[in-house]
Design a protein around this motif. Structure first.
Motif, PDB file in Angstrom:
ATOM      1  N   GLU A  38       8.227  26.391 -27.191  1.00 20.91           N
ATOM      2  CA  GLU A  38       8.341  28.491 -27.220  1.00 20.91           C
ATOM      3  C   GLU A  38       8.711  28.260 -26.001  1.00 20.91           C
ATOM      4  O   GLU A  38       8.117  27.515 -24.985  1.00 20.91           O
ATOM      5  CB  GLU A  38       6.974  28.239 -27.154  1.00 20.91           C
ATOM      6  N   ALA A  40       8.507  31.279 -22.264  1.00 18.29           N
ATOM      7  CA  ALA A  40       8.575  33.189 -21.992  1.00 18.29           C
ATOM      8  C   ALA A  40       9.110  32.752 -20.371  1.00 18.29           C
ATOM      9  O   ALA A  40       8.706  31.459 -19.756  1.00 18.29           O
ATOM     10  CB  ALA A  40       7.170  33.525 -22.362  1.00 18.29           C
ATOM     11  N   TRP A  53      11.449  37.686 -21.689  1.00  9.49           N
ATOM     12  CA  TRP A  53      12.194  37.074 -22.897  1.00  9.49           C
ATOM     13  C   TRP A  53      11.354  36.233 -23.063  1.00  9.49           C
ATOM     14  O   TRP A  53      10.719  35.333 -22.561  1.00  9.49           O
ATOM     15  CB  TRP A  53      13.341  36.328 -22.211  1.00  9.49           C
ATOM     16  N   GLN A  54      11.675  35.964 -24.457  1.00 13.03           N
ATOM     17  CA  GLN A  54      10.883  35.063 -25.418  1.00 13.03           C
ATOM     18  C   GLN A  54      11.000  34.634 -26.280  1.00 13.03           C
ATOM     19  O   GLN A  54      11.626  35.130 -27.428  1.00 13.03           O
ATOM     20  CB  GLN A  54       8.596  34.920 -25.093  1.00 13.03           C
ATOM     21  N   SER A  55      10.927  33.185 -26.493  1.00 14.01           N
ATOM     22  CA  SER A  55      11.071  32.735 -27.919  1.00 14.01           C
ATOM     23  C   SER A  55      10.298  31.416 -28.567  1.00 14.01           C
ATOM     24  O   SER A  55      10.073  30.583 -27.667  1.00 14.01           O
ATOM     25  CB  SER A  55      12.343  31.974 -27.986  1.00 14.01           C
ATOM     26  N   ILE A  57      10.749  27.783 -30.204  1.00  9.04           N
ATOM     27  CA  ILE A  57      11.806  27.076 -30.317  1.00  9.04           C
ATOM     28  C   ILE A  57      11.571  25.924 -31.157  1.00  9.04           C
ATOM     29  O   ILE A  57      10.090  25.536 -31.630  1.00  9.04           O
ATOM     30  CB  ILE A  57      12.157  25.872 -29.323  1.00  9.04           C
ATOM     31  N   ALA A  81      12.652  29.283 -36.285  1.00  7.24           N
ATOM     32  CA  ALA A  81      13.064  29.546 -34.764  1.00  7.24           C
ATOM     33  C   ALA A  81      14.121  28.837 -34.720  1.00  7.24           C
ATOM     34  O   ALA A  81      14.461  28.183 -35.086  1.00  7.24           O
ATOM     35  CB  ALA A  81      12.343  28.900 -34.321  1.00  7.24           C
ATOM     36  N   PRO A  82      14.742  29.757 -33.175  1.00 11.27           N
ATOM     37  CA  PRO A  82      16.631  28.523 -32.613  1.00 11.27           C
ATOM     38  C   PRO A  82      16.196  27.407 -31.934  1.00 11.27           C
ATOM     39  O   PRO A  82      14.854  27.235 -32.079  1.00 11.27           O
ATOM     40  CB  PRO A  82      17.094  29.595 -31.610  1.00 11.27           C
ATOM     41  N   GLU A  86      20.349  26.242 -29.162  1.00 12.34           N
ATOM     42  CA  GLU A  86      20.570  27.731 -29.363  1.00 12.34           C
ATOM     43  C   GLU A  86      20.436  29.236 -28.423  1.00 12.34           C
ATOM     44  O   GLU A  86      21.208  29.838 -28.277  1.00 12.34           O
ATOM     45  CB  GLU A  86      20.435  28.181 -30.413  1.00 12.34           C
ATOM     46  N   VAL A  87      19.623  28.590 -27.574  1.00 13.81           N
ATOM     47  CA  VAL A  87      18.809  29.920 -26.294  1.00 13.81           C
ATOM     48  C   VAL A  87      18.907  29.031 -25.418  1.00 13.81           C
ATOM     49  O   VAL A  87      18.929  29.604 -24.175  1.00 13.81           O
ATOM     50  CB  VAL A  87      17.429  29.510 -26.341  1.00 13.81           C
ATOM     51  N   GLU A  90      21.228  32.181 -22.739  1.00 14.84           N
ATOM     52  CA  GLU A  90      20.150  32.631 -22.529  1.00 14.84           C
ATOM     53  C   GLU A  90      19.565  31.932 -21.747  1.00 14.84           C
ATOM     54  O   GLU A  90      19.034  32.629 -20.482  1.00 14.84           O
ATOM     55  CB  GLU A  90      19.237  33.275 -24.048  1.00 14.84           C
TER      56      GLU A  90
END
Ligand SMILES: [Zn+2]
Length: 466
Positions: A38, A40, A53-55, A57, A81-82, A86-87, A90
């Motif tokens: 993850e 952020a 922004w957060q994702s 992973i 999750a990507p 993929e991230v 960004e």
């Protein structure tokens, strides 16, 4: 969960640039082998609203049970999750050109750098560690871990051990520090931790941004294609920037800084390869400001020669070092320091001024000055045989003998930089580097590095003939 509204970010800091606060959750503690689960980011800029922004992973590997329990991030949560791939675009946009800020930043920086590296991409940034900032601003505080910082500043409401929660807590700490410290103090503390270099006036504004954190050689150029200076570094980024950080500028750095227009760098697999490359390039390109090179040109040895039973030491410049290293003493930085060393040894062992060549007898058996003051055994006036004097001379200087090369023929040293996935195999013979099967002239820096490295990790050298 209630997400606390962050207090305004200190304006005094935005004068130093953008700040991207970041936290990563991972599958373990090792950036080289463990993966990110993850990320952020909260980015602060002078003329824009903060960007968040957060994702989660998908790490591509299973998350160990104890890590799932700590972070609350389960295998099921990251399944759809990507991936980092993929991230990455960004994420790079969010981090680019900003100071990378994290609590215990080495950890987060190491993970992000390695995730980019797995995609074949380099990532570097100026890093600000808020543990170090806390230590600097609150030297008397009991602890500087995130929990200690949160309780010290009575911050609350964060989703701890999740990426955004920890990023918010870190951000809140820096914002709350404004209550205890003036804008000037805060600015100075952050600036000193960043060691912000003062960029040479004629250098492009982003010239220092992309320097990799790798061993290598760097070249400073002025208005034409002749390098002003060539240097080597274990850490290129740190070393080059140190030339322009106000605390360490030498007069030479100041002159360089006024003249330079452009920087080039060549990454290598390690310190050895950097040193060899530097030595070669300095000889080829003759940079104006390499003062050290001029000093190295004076390096040499004493060679012990026997004529009619008398052992005499003769000065030998490093370039004239013979292939067989017997009866060679040194290296010495120049002839004067070699002579000084010999005079001290002579005094300590009561050797003869005449036989060592410090003075010439005007008549047969004339006692030397040392003999007259009782500091010579008398090889000059016949009280000691020349052979006995020679034996004592050998004994006196034995400790400074150039050691025998410990291999039969050339040896190879393999260098590998796992962080940048770069390997080099370097060959040496008789304490000298080899290039294309030919032995290069003796170089005192190569010699010292070889001695030092053999003392520590002799096993990494391997004879080629084996
Ligand atoms: Zn004497």
């Amino acid at each position: 969960m209630l997400i606390p509204t962050p207090p305004p970010f200190p304006t005094a800091l935005l004068a130093l640039g953008d700040f991207a606060f970041i936290d990563v959750e991972t599958t373990g503690m090792k950036p080289l082998t463990d993966r990110v689960t993850e990320i952020a980011v909260i980015r602060f800029s002078a003329h824009r609203e903060p960007e968040r922004w957060q994702s989660l992973i998908n790490p591509g590997v299973a998350i160990p049970a104890e890590i799932q329990a700590l972070t609350g991030i389960t295998n099921a949560m990251v399944r759809n999750a990507p991936s980092f791939f993929e991230v990455r675009g960004e994420l790079r946009r969010l981090l680019e050109g900003a100071v990378f800020v994290a609590h215990n930043a080495r950890f987060d920086y190491g993970f992000i750098k390695n995730e980019f590296r797995r995609q074949g991409e380099a990532f570097t940034a100026d890093v600000l560690c808020t543990v170090r900032l806390s230590r600097k601003l609150y030297p008397d505080a009991d602890g500087h871990g995130l929990d200690a910082v949160i309780s010290r500043h009575r911050l609350s409401g964060f989703d701890r051990h999740r990426a955004m929660g920890d990023t918010e807590a870190t951000t809140a700490f820096v914002c709350h520090a404004q209550h205890d410290h003036s804008p000037d103090t805060l600015h100075a503390a952050v600036k000193s931790l960043l060691k912000t270099p003062s960029l040479p006036a004629n250098l492009a504004i982003n010239a220092l941004a992309d320097i990799p954190d790798s061993p290598g050689v760097y070249l400073f150029y002025g208005i034409n294609d002749l390098p002003l200076y060539i240097g080597k570094a274990k850490h290129l980024r740190e070393r080059i920037r140190a030339h322009f950080s106000n605390d360490h500028m030498t007069p030479n750095d100041i002159r360089l800084s006024q003249e330079m227009r452009r920087i080039e760098w060549l990454p290598t697999a390690g310190e050895f390869s950097a040193l060899l490359l530097e030595a070669q390039m300095v000889k080829e390109r003759m940079p104006l400001h390499n003062v050290k090179l001029r000093r190295r040109e004076k390096v040499g040895f004493f060679q012990l020669l026997e004529t009619e039973g008398n052992a005499l030491l003769q000065w030998l410049s490093a370039a004239n070092l013979p292939d067989a290293h017997t009866d060679i003493f040194g290296p010495f930085s120049d002839k004067a320091s070699a002579k000084k060393w010999l005079m001290l040894a002579a005094r300590e062992h009561q050797l003869c001024d005449h036989l060592l060549g410090f003075s010439k007898p005007r008549a047969t058996n004339e006692p030397c000055f040392a003999r007259q003051v009782g500091r010579c055994f008398g090889a000059c006036d016949g009280s000691e045989t020349v052979a006995a004097h020679s034996d004592r001379l050998r004994e006196a200087i034995a400790a400074n003998a150039l050691p025998a090369w410990p291999f039969t023929g050339p040896a190879v040293y393999e260098e590998f930089d796992p962080a940048n996935d770069r390997a080099d195999a370097l060959e040496f013979d008789q304490w000298c580097a080899m290039s294309g099967g030919t032995r290069l002239p003796f170089d005192v820096d190569v010699y010292r590095l070889l001695r030092r490295t053999m003392g520590k990790t002799a096993s990494r050298f391997r004879a080629i003939s084996d």
